[in-house]
Scaffold this motif. Structure first.
Motif, PDB file in Angstrom:
ATOM      1  N   GLU A  81       1.405  -1.241  -1.616  1.00  0.00           N
ATOM      2  CA  GLU A  81       0.446  -1.328  -2.222  1.00  0.00           C
ATOM      3  C   GLU A  81      -0.883  -0.301  -1.547  1.00  0.00           C
ATOM      4  O   GLU A  81      -0.477  -0.995  -0.186  1.00  0.00           O
ATOM      5  N   PRO A  83      -4.343   0.529  -1.315  1.00  0.00           N
ATOM      6  CA  PRO A  83      -6.424   0.060  -1.619  1.00  0.00           C
ATOM      7  C   PRO A  83      -6.983   1.335  -1.003  1.00  0.00           C
ATOM      8  O   PRO A  83      -7.719   1.161  -1.431  1.00  0.00           O
ATOM      9  N   HIS A 112     -16.199  -3.382  -6.416  1.00  0.00           N
ATOM     10  CA  HIS A 112     -14.640  -3.549  -6.125  1.00  0.00           C
ATOM     11  C   HIS A 112     -13.600  -2.447  -5.334  1.00  0.00           C
ATOM     12  O   HIS A 112     -13.138  -3.521  -4.509  1.00  0.00           O
ATOM     13  N   TYR A 154     -14.114  -4.686  -2.052  1.00  0.00           N
ATOM     14  CA  TYR A 154     -13.397  -5.050  -2.984  1.00  0.00           C
ATOM     15  C   TYR A 154     -11.392  -5.318  -2.100  1.00  0.00           C
ATOM     16  O   TYR A 154     -10.938  -5.901  -0.928  1.00  0.00           O
ATOM     17  N   LEU A 155     -11.601  -3.559  -2.947  1.00  0.00           N
ATOM     18  CA  LEU A 155     -10.512  -3.033  -1.588  1.00  0.00           C
ATOM     19  C   LEU A 155     -10.307  -2.607  -0.458  1.00  0.00           C
ATOM     20  O   LEU A 155      -9.383  -3.217   0.199  1.00  0.00           O
ATOM     21  N   LYS A 183      -8.953  -5.728   0.598  1.00  0.00           N
ATOM     22  CA  LYS A 183      -7.629  -5.759   0.352  1.00  0.00           C
ATOM     23  C   LYS A 183      -6.575  -5.337   2.064  1.00  0.00           C
ATOM     24  O   LYS A 183      -6.395  -6.108   2.065  1.00  0.00           O
ATOM     25  N   ARG A 209      -6.560  -7.091   5.036  1.00  0.00           N
ATOM     26  CA  ARG A 209      -5.605  -7.698   5.417  1.00  0.00           C
ATOM     27  C   ARG A 209      -4.505  -7.435   5.666  1.00  0.00           C
ATOM     28  O   ARG A 209      -3.676  -8.536   5.738  1.00  0.00           O
ATOM     29  N   LEU A 210      -4.342  -6.415   4.803  1.00  0.00           N
ATOM     30  CA  LEU A 210      -2.373  -5.622   4.163  1.00  0.00           C
ATOM     31  C   LEU A 210      -2.534  -5.090   6.101  1.00  0.00           C
ATOM     32  O   LEU A 210      -1.154  -5.895   6.306  1.00  0.00           O
TER      33      LEU A 210
END
Lengths: 204, 150
Positions: free
Chosen positions: A115, A117, A147, A150-151, A154, A157-158
């Motif tokens: 993924e 983001p 959004h 948020y990405l 994310k 975190r990834l």
């Protein structure tokens, strides 16, 4: 010592002749004049576990009539032995089925995706600069900006969890995305505030 | 540390990353990347060769360099400037393609060929090749020493 297969030659990409590289790795094919480098290794040989021989009363594998059936193919419903059984997402399929009708299923099962983001944030930011599309994107920033944030989190975190993602997304990219998102938010809030002040001043 | 090898071609952007135990090929998409892992322990051989990307060079010549040269002869100042810019971009791209060339890295695993073809800088390919060969040899040597005998 483990079973290893020592590779002594390779096929020429030009004419498929067997070639042996020299110690530095350089090779020139004497048949087709192909020039390149080749490095040969000693890969580990995977040992195939043999399936049990079926006793007279036991069900046998459809593809190996002497082997004991240990599973039922979820694709065809055939009895299959441990040699044929392939487990995909908790279901057991026969190798024959995966090689024919279930090719798509096998392809998807072994297909892996990562993924991204950060790429989606870049896409959001790019849309701001595409004529006509930005007329829609800018007023709707209150929808996509949260959004995008948020990405962004994310992606952070990834980066912490996935070493591959950390290799792909360096610190400069993370910092640049944060700055761009902050500037877009600031610009949008300033724009909305300016519009509100303008309309309020006109009302007076 | 970033990716080890990256191709920024317009179509089919790929990156290659050398991890501790495997080589990972990433085909970049807009929202996700398709990944493919090649475990070092199973790699039979690595074959690398380069060739001149004639198709790309011809496309650059036809779309950029030739129109640029034609514009130079129109005698108009605007056309001359446009011709110089267009021609310079075309020639620069052609020189870049001739310098880098199209590199194919073929990884042979269990008798099957997996080709990674793109335009990479020669220096990057050299350092990538050195690290890849060392990694594979190290892993295969440790695997053959630690695994139980068959």
């Amino acid at each position: 010592m483990a079973a290893v297969k020592v590779i002594t030659d390779f096929l020429c990409p030009g004419c498929a002749e067997h070639l042996i590289p020299n110690s530095s790795g350089a090779v020139i094919c004497s048949y087709c004049a192909w020039k390149g480098e080749a490095y040969l290794f000693s890969p580990r040989v995977l040992a195939a576990t043999s399936a049990d021989i079926a006793l007279p009363d036991e069900a046998t594998c459809l593809h190996h009539p002497r082997k004991k059936a240990t599973a039922i193919c979820a694709g065809t419903g055939d009895y299959i032995c441990s040699l044929c059984a392939v487990e995909i997402n908790g279901q057991t399929f026969g190798a024959e089925y995966l090689n024919s009708a279930g090719k798509d299923k096998a392809g998807k099962a072994f297909d892996r995706t990562l993924e991204r983001p950060d790429s989606r944030i870049v896409l959001y930011l790019l849309l701001l600069f595409i004529p006509y599309i930005n007329f829609v994107v800018i007023p709707l920033a209150f929808v996509w900006l949260p959004h995008a944030f948020y990405l962004y989190f994310k992606a952070l975190r990834l980066r912490r969890e996935n070493p591959l993602y950390r290799r792909l997304i360096g610190t400069p990219r993370v910092v640049t995305l944060a700055i761009l998102l902050f500037l877009v938010t600031l610009g949008w809030v300033a724009g909305v505030a300016a519009l509100v002040i303008y309309f309020l001043s006109r009302r007076r | 540390m970033s990716v080890d090898l990256q191709s920024n071609s317009t179509f089919g952007r790929i990156s290659i990353v050398l991890m501790n135990d495997c080589l990972i090929k990433l085909e970049h998409g807009w929202s996700e990347d398709r990944t493919r892992r090649f475990m070092y322990e199973g790699i039979d051989s690595v074959v690398i060769w380069r060739k001149i990307p004639w198709v790309r060079i011809m496309v650059c010549a036809v779309l950029l360099a030739l129109p640029g040269i034609i514009l130079l002869f129109l005698g108009n100042i605007v056309a001359t400037v446009c011709g110089i810019v267009l021609g310079a971009i075309g020639v620069a791209l052609i020189v870049w393609y001739l310098y880098c060339r199209s590199t194919t890295i073929r990884i042979v695993r269990a008798g099957k060929n997996h080709d990674l073809t793109s335009i990479f800088r020669p220096g990057k390919v050299r350092s990538f090749r050195d690290r890849l060969v060392v990694n594979i040899r190290t892993i295969q040597a440790s695997e053959s020493n630690t695994s139980p005998s068959k």
